[in-house]
Design an enzyme around this catalytic site. Structure first.
Site, mmCIF file in Angstrom:
data_model
loop_
_atom_site.group_PDB
_atom_site.id
_atom_site.type_symbol
_atom_site.label_atom_id
_atom_site.label_comp_id
_atom_site.label_asym_id
_atom_site.label_seq_id
_atom_site.Cartn_x
_atom_site.Cartn_y
_atom_site.Cartn_z
ATOM 1 N N HIS A 135 -14.953 22.436 9.690
ATOM 2 C CA HIS A 135 -13.984 22.748 11.024
ATOM 3 C C HIS A 135 -14.238 21.615 12.091
ATOM 4 C CE1 HIS A 135 -12.297 26.373 10.551
ATOM 5 N NE2 HIS A 135 -13.050 27.284 9.864
ATOM 6 N N ASP A 165 -9.873 19.040 17.240
ATOM 7 C CA ASP A 165 -8.681 19.361 16.140
ATOM 8 C C ASP A 165 -7.339 19.245 17.109
ATOM 9 O OD1 ASP A 165 -9.501 21.095 14.596
ATOM 10 O OD2 ASP A 165 -9.600 23.038 15.443
#
Length: 385
Positions: A135, A165
């Site tokens: 992540h 992200d």
């Protein structure tokens, strides 16, 4: 609001994008493309994605939701039918998954050699970590970015998932898509974009690496010019427990800071590093004498580079952002307006996020010219919410 092709108003109007739904940076990239006018068709699993979905998922705005069971060969053939008329495909699966489903780059380029095939991952398509889960914080950790974030010397601080992200991920995927689209117009050939968060995060660190190469960076938090090491580039608490951001780097801006804080006679020399603890104390003591609102009134409209730190809900009504309509209410939800701005082809917000996966299956597939929608629905390869 019904769905039909060509509703976008931005500079990408006429560009057709097939989105294989994922989470995080992939949807954000496709939100940007839709904001800029592209026709994006979002293909998602009938049950939806983890942590996504529903009428408040702004990352899914601006495009229809089509539910397809990609494990069904008929659904995979439908993807290829869509790809045959598309300019771009975006997917964020682990390396090799799209190929096993029959919608990998080779399968797609066999039906459309001009297709730009965008692949969004954390680790990239190659390398020893390529097939390992991860992540945002893992990717920026390995890229060397997380180590320097925050002002706590005891431990790094991660800024939710903005840096990885969206900063190193979706932003670079969109840059790659636009560049490849431009090249494809000249060459007639599409290509594959390997957009990896680790690569993008490293690229974001160019200025930091320049400081390091020049001997102007210590790899220790709160020890450098832009990480809170300098007292005139830091955050200070006000008398009501709120905070002010101070970025008075340039000498002329620092001079205004001294005057507006009323500390010209008590502040030590800013160029003497040995006096930094005392300078920080003087600035902190000054800010602690008034509320945030009072200091905002003092500094607003000046070049001292000082601004109040406010929560997101207060940003909606900030005078500057309100004047620019930076946040807008659309379909009952406050959300960021499309960015950046254009002088002729102004973007606009289209479809609101679908309440359920497959909300637009029938109408979107029909609009894209898929002629066997009823058969797909009857077989379960496609699902209408």
């Amino acid at each position: 609001m019904g769905y039909e092709l060509g509703q976008g108003t931005g500079p990408l109007r006429g560009v057709k994008v097939v989105e294989i739904a994922g989470i995080g940076p992939g949807p954000h990239a496709c939100m940007i493309l839709a904001d800029l006018g592209a026709d994006v068709i979002r293909l998602e699993r009938p049950g939806g994605q983890l942590l996504t979905g529903g009428p408040h998922d702004l990352l899914n705005r601006g495009r229809p939701s089509v539910a397809l069971d990609l494990k069904d060969p008929a659904a995979a053939r439908t993807v290829l039918d869509l790809v045959a008329q598309a300019d771009v495909l975006v997917e964020g699966m682990r390396p090799g998954v799209a190929e096993r489903l029959g919608i990998g780059p080779e399968q797609c380029h066999a039906v459309n050699q001009r297709l730009v095939y965008g692949r969004m991952t954390g680790w990239g398509q190659t390398g020893p970590f390529a097939e390992v889960a991860g992540h945002d914080m893992n990717y920026i950790a390995v890229a060397g970015v997380l180590h320097g974030l925050g002002q706590d010397r005891a431990r790094p601080s991660f800024p939710t998932n903005l840096v990885g992200d969206f900063g190193g991920g979706s932003t670079y995927l969109v840059i790659g898509i636009l560049a490849a689209l431009h090249e494809a117009r000249a060459s007639g050939q599409g290509q594959v974009i390997d957009a990896a968060i680790v690569d993008g995060a490293a690229h974001l660190s160019a200025m930091t690496l320049a400081f390091l190469a020049g001997g102007n960076l210590r790899e220790r938090r709160a020890s450098n010019l832009l990480d809170g090491g300098a007292p005139y580039y830091d955050v200070y608490e006000t008398s009501d427990g709120k905070h002010m951001s101070v970025g008075a780097l340039e000498p002329q801006f620092y001079e205004q800071l001294l005057d507006l804080l009323g500390i010209r006679d008590s502040a030590p020399d800013r160029y003497d590093l040995a006096t930094y603890p005392e300078l920080r104390r003087v600035i902190a003591d000054a800010f602690a004498t008034r509320t945030q609102a009072e200091w905002v009134e003092v500094f607003e409209g000046t070049d001292a580079c000082v601004a109040g730190i406010i929560p997101l809900t207060e940003a909606f009504d900030h005078p500057h952002l309100a004047a620019r309509s930076t946040y807008v209410e659309h379909e009952g939800a406050m959300q960021p307006a499309p960015a950046p701005r254009f002088s002729r082809t102004e973007p606009s917000l289209g479809l609101p996020p679908a309440p359920k996966p497959g909300t637009h299956t029938r109408e979107a597939l029909a609009a894209w010219g898929i002629d066997d929608v009823d058969a797909l629905l009857a077989s379960g390869a496609a699902v209408q919410a």
